[in-house]
Design a protein around this motif. Structure first.
Motif, mmCIF file in Angstrom:
data_model
loop_
_atom_site.group_PDB
_atom_site.id
_atom_site.type_symbol
_atom_site.label_atom_id
_atom_site.label_comp_id
_atom_site.label_asym_id
_atom_site.label_seq_id
_atom_site.Cartn_x
_atom_site.Cartn_y
_atom_site.Cartn_z
ATOM 1 N N GLU A 123 19.694 -24.148 31.905
ATOM 2 C CA GLU A 123 18.891 -25.369 32.006
ATOM 3 C C GLU A 123 17.867 -25.357 30.870
ATOM 4 N N PRO A 124 17.833 -26.382 30.018
ATOM 5 C CA PRO A 124 17.090 -26.295 28.749
ATOM 6 C C PRO A 124 15.596 -26.053 28.876
ATOM 7 N N ALA A 125 14.913 -26.704 29.803
ATOM 8 C CA ALA A 125 13.462 -26.576 29.867
ATOM 9 C C ALA A 125 13.043 -25.174 30.288
ATOM 10 N N LEU A 126 13.677 -24.629 31.316
ATOM 11 C CA LEU A 126 13.338 -23.277 31.763
ATOM 12 C C LEU A 126 13.765 -22.243 30.734
ATOM 13 N N LEU A 127 14.901 -22.447 30.101
ATOM 14 C CA LEU A 127 15.361 -21.536 29.054
ATOM 15 C C LEU A 127 14.370 -21.484 27.907
ATOM 16 N N ALA A 128 13.864 -22.637 27.480
ATOM 17 C CA ALA A 128 12.906 -22.689 26.367
ATOM 18 C C ALA A 128 11.621 -21.956 26.725
ATOM 19 N N GLU A 129 11.157 -22.105 27.953
ATOM 20 C CA GLU A 129 9.924 -21.427 28.356
ATOM 21 C C GLU A 129 10.135 -19.915 28.436
ATOM 22 N N ARG A 130 11.270 -19.475 28.945
ATOM 23 C CA ARG A 130 11.553 -18.034 29.005
ATOM 24 C C ARG A 130 11.606 -17.450 27.604
ATOM 25 N N GLU A 131 12.206 -18.170 26.682
ATOM 26 C CA GLU A 131 12.293 -17.678 25.305
ATOM 27 C C GLU A 131 10.912 -17.600 24.662
ATOM 28 N N LEU A 132 10.057 -18.570 24.970
ATOM 29 C CA LEU A 132 8.705 -18.565 24.420
ATOM 30 C C LEU A 132 7.933 -17.334 24.896
ATOM 31 N N VAL A 133 8.047 -17.026 26.190
ATOM 32 C CA VAL A 133 7.374 -15.844 26.743
ATOM 33 C C VAL A 133 7.969 -14.575 26.146
ATOM 34 N N ARG A 134 9.296 -14.515 26.107
ATOM 35 C CA ARG A 134 9.957 -13.301 25.632
ATOM 36 C C ARG A 134 9.662 -13.037 24.161
ATOM 37 N N ASP A 135 9.649 -14.104 23.352
ATOM 38 C CA ASP A 135 9.410 -13.933 21.918
ATOM 39 C C ASP A 135 8.008 -13.423 21.631
ATOM 40 N N ASP A 136 7.080 -13.639 22.556
ATOM 41 C CA ASP A 136 5.705 -13.177 22.356
ATOM 42 C C ASP A 136 5.532 -11.708 22.745
ATOM 43 N N ARG A 137 6.560 -11.123 23.352
ATOM 44 C CA ARG A 137 6.436 -9.753 23.837
ATOM 45 C C ARG A 137 6.329 -8.732 22.692
ATOM 46 N N VAL A 138 7.079 -8.958 21.606
ATOM 47 C CA VAL A 138 7.063 -7.988 20.510
ATOM 48 C C VAL A 138 5.704 -7.941 19.813
ATOM 49 N N PRO A 139 5.144 -9.079 19.344
ATOM 50 C CA PRO A 139 3.816 -8.991 18.725
ATOM 51 C C PRO A 139 2.754 -8.487 19.684
ATOM 52 N N ARG A 140 2.897 -8.795 20.975
ATOM 53 C CA ARG A 140 1.926 -8.296 21.950
ATOM 54 C C ARG A 140 2.014 -6.767 22.054
ATOM 55 N N ALA A 141 3.221 -6.226 22.150
ATOM 56 C CA ALA A 141 3.378 -4.774 22.244
ATOM 57 C C ALA A 141 2.908 -4.094 20.960
ATOM 58 N N GLN A 142 3.190 -4.734 19.814
ATOM 59 C CA GLN A 142 2.715 -4.166 18.547
ATOM 60 C C GLN A 142 1.185 -4.144 18.512
ATOM 61 N N GLY A 143 0.561 -5.168 19.086
ATOM 62 C CA GLY A 143 -0.895 -5.197 19.157
ATOM 63 C C GLY A 143 -1.441 -4.077 20.030
ATOM 64 N N MET A 144 -0.759 -3.778 21.136
ATOM 65 C CA MET A 144 -1.198 -2.681 21.991
ATOM 66 C C MET A 144 -1.067 -1.338 21.273
ATOM 67 N N VAL A 145 0.034 -1.181 20.530
ATOM 68 C CA VAL A 145 0.210 0.054 19.763
ATOM 69 C C VAL A 145 -0.928 0.212 18.759
ATOM 70 N N ALA A 146 -1.294 -0.876 18.081
ATOM 71 C CA ALA A 146 -2.375 -0.815 17.096
ATOM 72 C C ALA A 146 -3.710 -0.457 17.759
ATOM 73 N N LYS A 147 -3.985 -1.043 18.926
ATOM 74 C CA LYS A 147 -5.228 -0.729 19.635
ATOM 75 C C LYS A 147 -5.272 0.738 20.053
ATOM 76 N N LEU A 148 -4.157 1.225 20.579
ATOM 77 C CA LEU A 148 -4.112 2.615 21.032
ATOM 78 C C LEU A 148 -4.250 3.582 19.853
#
Length: 285
Positions: A83-108
């Motif tokens: 279903e396009p709307a839910l798929l787009a939102e899941r992708e938006l959340v998932r795509d933000d996971r990598v820069p977020r994890a990289q930010g945590m690595v940098a903080k640590l």
């Protein structure tokens, strides 16, 4: 009938592959299990292909949400994954996971922890990267003894020294999107205070009025008094009550089937869903 409606695989932050997970579910004596990886349905095809006879798979996902600054998770069951709307939102959340994890690595790293992004990538092994992978890195480095010990203000809990925010869906929008995809919504571990701040019961009432189907009551992060309180709240709000392990393989100590959902509740979930149907096992590879 044993029913576990909250399990994770290597498609997100579990340690069992989807195929290993369903085989482990059958070995644990489950009749029904749900695959609910974080913000992804990528493991569904592998799990279905390997599904043993006698075990039924409920397809789903655990959606990352935020309400008034508080992180929360929404279990979405039996929705149409295309279903396009839910798929787009899941992708938006998932795509933000990598820069977020990289930010945590940098903080640590700035705090003196000898963690690297390469280490976290290796631990994630291609899965949807998240805090548990960073927490596992801290365990490997001897910074904390267990993954759970990393989820404190000292390290990765909400607002902690190594915490970084990510894009998370408004839960009212999540309910709208899941319902639009023919799915059913259950608020995961709503009173798991050891994970950080929790939403007030007044907010759960508002979510119920917006179409929330249920709350996950029987969970390892809820003590008996909390379960009793949530069960009463669910009755008052006419919400379904579920129970599940929130299994992550070796990343957590809880076993498959440690907490379960009543068969009548499972039946109601399947009756409400129109986006997908439970998949009966036919003897997978």
């Amino acid at each position: 009938m044993r029913i576990d409606l909250h399990c994770h695989s290597t498609a997100s932050d579990g340690t069992d592959t989807p195929a290993e997970l369903v085989r482990a579910g059958a070995a644990a004596g489950l009749d029904v299990m749900a695959l609910t990886d974080h913000d992804t349905t990528r493991g569904h095809a592998e799990a279905i292909a390997a599904l043993p006879a006698g075990l039924t798979l409920v397809t789903g996902a655990e959606l990352s949400c935020r309400l008034d600054g508080v992180s929360m998770h929404m279990l979405a069951y039996l929705f149409d994954p295309e279903e396009p709307a839910l798929l787009a939102e899941r992708e938006l959340v998932r795509d933000d996971r990598v820069p977020r994890a990289q930010g945590m690595v940098a903080k640590l790293a700035a705090l003196g922890v000898p963690i690297t992004w390469e280490q976290v990538e290796r631990i994630a092994a291609g899965g949807s990267v998240g805090r548990p992978h960073v927490a596992t890195a801290l365990v490997e480095l001897g910074v904390v003894p267990t993954v759970n010990d990393a989820f404190t203000g000292e390290w990765l809990a909400d607002g902690g020294r190594g915490y970084v925010e990510k894009h998370e869906t408004d839960p009212f929008e999540a309910i709208r999107l899941v319902k639009g995809a023919g799915g059913v919504c259950v608020f995961a571990h709503p009173a798991a205070a050891k994970r950080g701040r929790t939403v007030p019961e007044s907010a759960i009432a508002e979510l119920a009025a917006a179409g929330l189907d249920g709350i996950e009551v029987d969970h390892m992060d809820h003590d008996p008094a909390t379960r009793d309180r949530l069960r009463g709240l669910a009755k008052d709000l006419d919400l379904l009550v579920t129970g599940s392990s929130d299994y992550h393989g070796t990343r957590k100590t809880v076993a498959l089937g440690a907490y379960a959902t009543d068969p009548e509740v499972y039946g109601e979930i399947t009756r409400r869903a129109t986006g997908a149907f439970p998949v009966p096992g036919a003897g997978g590879n």
